[in-house]
Design a protein around this motif. Structure first.
Motif, short mmCIF file in Angstrom:
data_model
loop_
_atom_site.label_atom_id
_atom_site.label_comp_id
_atom_site.label_asym_id
_atom_site.label_seq_id
_atom_site.Cartn_x
_atom_site.Cartn_y
_atom_site.Cartn_z
N ALA A 260 0.83 -1.20 0.00
CA ALA A 260 0.00 0.00 0.00
C ALA A 260 0.87 1.26 0.00
N ALA A 261 1.94 1.26 0.80
CA ALA A 261 2.82 2.42 0.84
C ALA A 261 3.50 2.65 -0.50
N THR A 262 3.91 1.57 -1.15
CA THR A 262 4.52 1.69 -2.48
C THR A 262 3.55 2.28 -3.48
N TYR A 263 2.30 1.82 -3.42
CA TYR A 263 1.27 2.34 -4.33
C TYR A 263 1.02 3.82 -4.06
N LEU A 264 1.00 4.21 -2.78
CA LEU A 264 0.76 5.60 -2.41
C LEU A 264 1.87 6.51 -2.95
N LEU A 265 3.12 6.09 -2.78
CA LEU A 265 4.23 6.90 -3.25
C LEU A 265 4.24 7.02 -4.77
N SER A 266 3.87 5.94 -5.45
CA SER A 266 3.81 6.02 -6.91
C SER A 266 2.70 6.97 -7.36
N ALA A 267 1.59 7.00 -6.61
CA ALA A 267 0.50 7.94 -6.94
C ALA A 267 0.97 9.38 -6.75
N PHE A 268 1.76 9.63 -5.70
CA PHE A 268 2.30 10.97 -5.50
C PHE A 268 3.21 11.37 -6.66
N ARG A 269 4.10 10.47 -7.06
CA ARG A 269 5.07 10.83 -8.10
C ARG A 269 4.40 10.99 -9.46
N GLU A 270 3.38 10.14 -9.72
CA GLU A 270 2.69 10.22 -11.01
C GLU A 270 1.50 11.16 -10.98
N ARG A 271 1.27 11.80 -9.81
CA ARG A 271 0.20 12.79 -9.64
C ARG A 271 -1.16 12.19 -10.01
N ARG A 272 -1.43 11.02 -9.43
CA ARG A 272 -2.70 10.33 -9.64
C ARG A 272 -3.54 10.41 -8.37
N PHE A 274 -5.99 8.94 -5.38
CA PHE A 274 -6.07 7.65 -4.70
C PHE A 274 -7.17 7.72 -3.66
N HIS A 275 -7.70 6.56 -3.28
CA HIS A 275 -8.87 6.53 -2.40
C HIS A 275 -8.70 5.46 -1.32
N ARG A 276 -8.80 5.85 -0.08
CA ARG A 276 -8.81 4.95 1.08
C ARG A 276 -7.65 3.94 1.04
N ILE A 277 -6.45 4.46 0.88
CA ILE A 277 -5.27 3.61 0.93
C ILE A 277 -4.88 3.44 2.39
N SER A 278 -4.95 2.21 2.91
CA SER A 278 -4.62 1.93 4.31
C SER A 278 -3.14 1.58 4.42
N ILE A 279 -2.43 2.35 5.23
CA ILE A 279 -0.99 2.13 5.40
C ILE A 279 -0.64 2.20 6.88
N PRO A 280 0.40 1.47 7.31
CA PRO A 280 0.87 1.58 8.70
C PRO A 280 1.75 2.83 8.86
N VAL A 281 1.53 3.56 9.93
CA VAL A 281 2.31 4.77 10.22
C VAL A 281 2.87 4.64 11.63
N HIS A 282 4.17 4.88 11.77
CA HIS A 282 4.84 4.76 13.06
C HIS A 282 4.77 6.11 13.78
N THR A 287 2.48 1.63 16.30
CA THR A 287 2.12 1.65 14.89
C THR A 287 0.62 1.89 14.77
N ARG A 288 0.26 2.94 14.06
CA ARG A 288 -1.12 3.24 13.79
C ARG A 288 -1.42 2.98 12.30
N TRP A 289 -2.68 2.84 12.01
CA TRP A 289 -3.10 2.62 10.61
C TRP A 289 -3.93 3.80 10.15
N TRP A 290 -3.51 4.42 9.05
CA TRP A 290 -4.23 5.53 8.46
C TRP A 290 -4.83 5.12 7.13
N ALA A 291 -6.02 5.63 6.86
CA ALA A 291 -6.65 5.48 5.54
C ALA A 291 -6.61 6.84 4.87
N LEU A 292 -5.89 6.96 3.76
CA LEU A 292 -5.66 8.24 3.10
C LEU A 292 -6.37 8.31 1.76
N THR A 293 -7.05 9.44 1.54
CA THR A 293 -7.68 9.74 0.26
C THR A 293 -7.15 11.08 -0.22
#
Length: 760
Positions: A260-272, A274-282, A287-293
């Protein structure tokens, strides 16, 4: 533009069937009315072409209706171009009708052609949502009509041509206008969707008591104007959070990133977006889990300004789903993977084996505990569950990177071992057998169980289901061979398992086919050697397999429930046969299964058998195994007490093979103890067996019970038992089980002293 074209295609393909049906109908009518020798080749060819295009069109419409997303596997532009091509082909084919047939047709035929062409031109509106398709379809028919009218050279038809031109202009203008309206609708819809999404983001930001927060970055990925809520969940000061990279906040410091984190970073770089990407955040030490849109934002000149979106803390949801997933894939009692999870592991291992043919391979071991049912029946399910947990702990000691242990159900376990060497798997099975042979201690109980193991080595030709089935077949064979060991799968085991299944099926009708019979083995007095009675033993004479051993069919009968009918049959026939004996001192013994005690009206069946046969109740002896006695519930114990009130005698069969202690004897309502032949076979050579048999005989005498020694086959055994004081014998030394005729002959000779026959 893709959105506009998508709506055009959707509307066109929804109405296209009407155009297709119209064109197909016209071609059929033309074929019918112009079926002449001079035109037959043309009308047949026209019909073939139109029918083929109709099939293509209907297939395309049906595919689109089944799911518009499915069609997106092909680029929108290519779909649009294909529709235009098919429309052009259909238009050319239909335009050939007036060109070929109009000039040579009579007045009726010309009227027919003119009417159909006018209708065909109008149907172009149905696919006019794609302007190019509608224009090329109607345009071809219009052009064909003009050519046909011009070929006549008559002034009247020139006037018709002028009218056709006016009509055609109207059709083309209508198609163009419809296309413009569809395009405007699609553009407006896109704007509405954009506005709705922005409004949703703003509403979420202002919603009170919400756990969500709004986040925003600049074009370089730096956090801009973090809200108080954002700073709170990030456990950071708003000033420190501002201008820090959003990427550094949501990605781990280590190089190991989640998918999920890899997908999120690729969306940032490609300016796409994204919807409800769940990733672990330290955050701190947890460790917490965030859902980012989020979505990229641009100015009016379409310059990229950064990202804006919403974040949610979904830690509790993630933990709950993880717990549910664990429960769905693991056994609650032992914590081991369950059958569902194990089958997936095997399926994945099989796929990996196909992807890497030269890989290490794997084997599946199916395990079934020996004597576990006796523990469960004797000491209850609480002890049985404790034993299963302890067995699971011992098996977990073997777990490693190349080995996974699973519990299927009951006393069934399975292991996948990522090694295909038969010797390695045999060694593993040997260690497991030895590990589980050590008794388990629980509340001063020493529980002795064993294990049987079937092993199947996977290969490229096997499916995952076949690997499990072959391991199961090997396990079945080991159980049939007595258990307590392991065996590698061989093809013959499948045949053995199939024969067992066939035998189980044929067992159900064997009684009605008259394949069962009762044989009788004498129970003789130790002092006189004369029969005190006979034990009725079931025999199955199979028409194909011959004599089926009771050790095989009794187990199958108990599994299928056939034992109820067999038990009632044997009881009824044994009582009728014993009632014909002249010597009224002889008793008859009949074996009773645990299943009969628990699942049938046994008392009524016994009473009816005694009443129908006229046999005295005191002459009937019911033999019940030690395990069956100890496994009886309160309801089953009341059944046994009711049998005693009928006046029949009760014998404790196979004594010493279960988990009982001698103290149980004073609690059991039995008249006789039958010492299992495993204690008799080594007499008089093994002193411990002599001591055990002597203790049983003395205790039974003290409790007012008689004792029968089973399996007496030699004179030495007989003499040892006489010296111990055992009052009754049963075994080949005094006679094998015999049919009714031979039994009657033995009874007729009862007046003479029975001389034992030594079996060589």
């Amino acid at each position: 533009m893709d959105k506009v074209w998508l709506d055009q295609i959707d509307l066109a393909l929804r109405l296209a069937p009407y155009t297709i049906v119209t064109g197909l109908t016209v071609s059929i009518i033309v074929c019918y009315f112009f079926w002449q020798e001079s035109t037959v080749a043309y009308v047949v060819g026209l019909q073939v072409v139109i029918l083929g295009l109709a099939c293509v069109g209907f297939y395309a419409c049906a595919s689109w209706q089944r799911g518009r997303l499915n069609s997106l596997a092909v680029p929108i532009r290519l779909i649009r171009e294909r529709i235009v091509v098919v429309a052009a082909l259909a238009g050319v084919a239909l335009a050939s009708i007036p060109v070929v047939l109009f000039n040579s047709a009579d007045a009726d035929g010309q009227l027919l052609i003119a009417a159909t062409c006018a209708g065909l031109i109008a149907t172009g509106i149905c696919i006019g949502f794609i302007p190019a398709a509608g224009i090329v379809y109607s345009g071809c028919i219009i052009a064909g009509s003009f050519i046909a009218l011009a070929m006549t050279g008559k002034p009247f038809f020139i006037i018709i041509a002028i009218l056709l031109a006016i009509y055609s202009f109207f059709i083309v203008a209508t198609i163009v206008q419809i296309s413009r309206l569809v395009s405007l609708r699609a553009i407006v819809q896109v704007d509405l969707d954009r506005q709705r999404e922005v409004s949703g983001l703003l509403l979420n930001d202002f919603e009170q008591n919400s756990s969500d927060w709004l986040w925003e970055t600049d074009a370089l990925g730096r956090i801009r104007s973090p809200s108080a809520r954002f700073a709170e969940v990030a456990q950071s000061d708003p000033g420190d959070l501002a201008s820090s990279l959003f990427e550094s906040l949501v990605t781990p410091k280590s190089d190991q990133r989640s998918v999920a984190a890899t997908y999120l970073l690729s969306a940032f770089r490609e300016r796409r977006p994204f919807h409800r990407i769940s990733i672990p955040v330290h955050i701190g030490r947890e460790t917490r889990w965030w859902a980012l849109t989020g979505k990229p934002i641009h100015d009016r000149q379409q310059r990229f300004l950064g990202f804006r979106g919403i974040g949610s803390d979904v830690t509790l949801q993630h933990e709950y789903l993880a717990k549910l997933d664990h429960l769905a894939n693991h056994d609650l009692l032992t914590g081991l993977p369950n059958r569902r999870h194990f089958e997936k592991i095997v399926a994945d291992a099989r796929s990996a084996l196909l992807d890497r043919p030269g890989g290490p391979g794997f084997a599946v071991l199916c395990l079934d505990l020996d004597r576990f049912k006796q523990v469960n029946d004797t000491f209850g399910h609480a002890v049985g569950d404790h034993l299963l947990r302890k067995i699971g702990e011992r098996l977990e000691a073997f777990v490693g990177p190349d080995l996974v242990v699973s519990r299927f159900a009951g006393d069934e376990f399975a292991i996948i071992h990522f090694a295909s060497d038969p010797a390695l798997n045999a060694g593993l099975a040997e260690r497991i057998v030895q590990s589980l042979q050590t008794p388990f201690e629980f509340d001063n109980l020493y529980l002795d169980v064993g294990v049987s193991i079937g092993i199947a080595i996977a290969n490229d030709a096997m499916t995952s289901e076949e690997v499990l089935r072959k391991a199961d077949a090997a396990l079945y064979r080991m159980k049939d061979d007595g258990g307590g060991s392991y065996g590698l799968y061989t093809p013959s085991m499948d045949q053995h398992k199939e024969e067992r299944a066939v035998l189980m099926g044929e067992l159900r009708g064997a009684l009605d086919r008259g394949e069962f019979a009762l044989h009788y083995q004498p129970l003789v007095s130790a002092d006189t050697g004369e029969p005190n009675g006979f034990e009725a033993l079931m025999r199955w004479q199979h028409p194909l397999h011959g004599d089926v051993p009771p050790s095989e069919f009794i187990v199958l009968a108990e599994e299928t429930g056939s034992i109820l009918a067999l038990g009632e049959w044997s009881l009824r026939n044994a009582c009728h046969f014993a009632a014909t004996w002249q010597d009224r001192t002889l008793s008859v013994a009949v074996n009773i299964s645990t299943v009969q005690i628990r699942h049938s009206n046994l008392v009524e069946i016994v009473a009816r058998a005694l009443s129908d046969s006229g046999l005295e109740p005191s002459r009937l002896e019911l033999e019940i195994t030690e395990t069956a006695f100890l496994a009886t519930t309160n309801e089953a114990m009341s059944v046994i007490e009711s049998l005693r009130r009928l006046g029949v005698r009760l014998a404790l069969d196979d004594f010493g093979t279960g988990y009982s202690s001698l103290s149980y004897l004073k609690k059991l309502p039995v008249d006789k103890i039958k010492i299992d032949q495993s204690f008799i076979v080594d007499l008089p050579d093994v002193s411990s067996d002599v001591s055990i048999v002597k203790a049983i005989v003395e205790l039974a005498r003290t409790l007012g019970m008689t004792t029968t020694a089973e399996g007496v086959e030699t004179v030495a055994q007989r003499d040892c038992l006489r010296q111990i004081g055992c009052p009754e014998f049963q075994g080949y030394l005094y006679g094998k089980p015999a049919d009714e005729e031979a039994t009657m002959q033995m009874i007729a000779r009862q007046s003479r002293r029975f001389e034992p026959r030594v079996v060589a």
